[in-house]
Design an enzyme around this catalytic site. Sequence first.
Site, PDB file in Angstrom:
ATOM      1  N   HIS A  36       0.847  -1.193   0.000  1.00  6.09           N
ATOM      2  CA  HIS A  36       0.000   0.000   0.000  1.00  6.09           C
ATOM      3  C   HIS A  36       0.882   1.241   0.000  1.00  6.09           C
ATOM      4  CE1 HIS A  36      -1.568   3.219   2.780  1.00  6.09           C
ATOM      5  NE2 HIS A  36      -2.520   3.228   1.876  1.00  6.09           N
ATOM      6  N   ARG A  51      -0.704  12.414   0.133  1.00  2.00           N
ATOM      7  CA  ARG A  51      -1.868  13.289   0.066  1.00  2.00           C
ATOM      8  C   ARG A  51      -1.543  14.683   0.601  1.00  2.00           C
ATOM      9  NH1 ARG A  51      -2.241   9.528   4.047  1.00  2.00           N
ATOM     10  NH2 ARG A  51      -2.421  10.304   6.186  1.00  2.00           N
ATOM     11  N   HIS A  83      -7.642  -5.298  18.033  1.00  2.00           N
ATOM     12  CA  HIS A  83      -8.422  -6.436  18.517  1.00  2.00           C
ATOM     13  C   HIS A  83      -7.718  -7.766  18.288  1.00  2.00           C
ATOM     14  CE1 HIS A  83      -9.430  -5.967  14.276  1.00  2.00           C
ATOM     15  NE2 HIS A  83      -9.905  -7.211  14.257  1.00  2.00           N
ATOM     16  N   GLY A  93     -19.009  11.319   2.110  1.00  2.00           N
ATOM     17  CA  GLY A  93     -19.855  11.065   0.948  1.00  2.00           C
ATOM     18  C   GLY A  93     -19.081  10.786  -0.314  1.00  2.00           C
ATOM     19  N   ARG A  96     -16.795   8.629  -3.246  1.00  4.33           N
ATOM     20  CA  ARG A  96     -17.173   7.603  -4.231  1.00  4.33           C
ATOM     21  C   ARG A  96     -16.792   6.225  -3.693  1.00  4.33           C
ATOM     22  NH1 ARG A  96     -14.992   5.245  -9.065  1.00  4.33           N
ATOM     23  NH2 ARG A  96     -16.569   5.131 -10.726  1.00  4.33           N
TER      24      ARG A  96
END
Length: 307
Positions: A114, A118, A183, A266, A268
């Site tokens: 990955h 940004r 977890h 909201g 895509r």
Amino acid sequence: MSPPTHLAEVATYLHDLQDRICAALETADGGACFAEDAWTRPHTGAELRGGGRTRVLKDGSVFEQGGVNFSQVEGTRLPPAATAQRPQLAGAAWAALGVSLVLHPRNPYVPTTHLNVRWFEARPENAEPVWWFGGGFDLTPFYPFDEDIVHWHTVARDLCAPFGADVYAKYKKWCDEYFLLKHRNETRGVGGLFFDDLNAWDFARCFALQRAVGDGFLDAYLPIMKKRKNIQFGEREREFQLYRRGRYVEFNLVYDRGTLFGLQSGGRAESILMSLPPRVRFEYGYAPQPGSPESRLADYLQPRDWV
């Protein structure tokens, strides 16, 4: 506030980074090409607007699925995932752009990986806008090789070196702590780099670090992929890979701030959830046989120093 040209400058770099990475991955795969899905959210007063280029490669010779996305969006009100650490910016308008990549190889001996780089800008009412960079890269092997992990972290260390003697250690530790499945009490993989809120230096220096991370990704990953892509594997290894991919799903849907931000704002959904693997399995109470190659992975899912 950074001058308006800064956003355009970052966007130009990120567009080029997406192009370069896609071209290199197509060449390395040799069996498939990226399909582009260009999308827009019109500027019609909607809470979220902007656009992007979602590129997905499927059923390649190496990559079962991979996505390399560019997006540039803005909104009228920051979602909770962005203001949890910055309550003073609650309710501010914002703009965000970045490149995000996830690769899911078919061969279980080739690690999943990955990358994200940004830029974010918040525009609170009656206050000066605030900008910051974020990003990093991490590696998620299923059958780890020490020499591969050392190479990965050596590239990470060396690209950080011009920015300070403590930068690699700081961002390596941040990566270990961020990509943690609390977890499960295990890391998502063997780490790499992670940083956020980067604005302590001037724009030029912060941008230079982001570019070093983006440009360094292929140097870190491609040698590993090329070394392991032709290792023979069978059903046992494939089933273990699919099981461990379930951990990747757990992290991205439960903890990942980028996923939460995208969904809460909201965004895509197809582009946001591109990071999920094309095939995965879950098994109740699975435990590898003691002494098996699969049992080795547990020893790698706790932070350690590699270089």
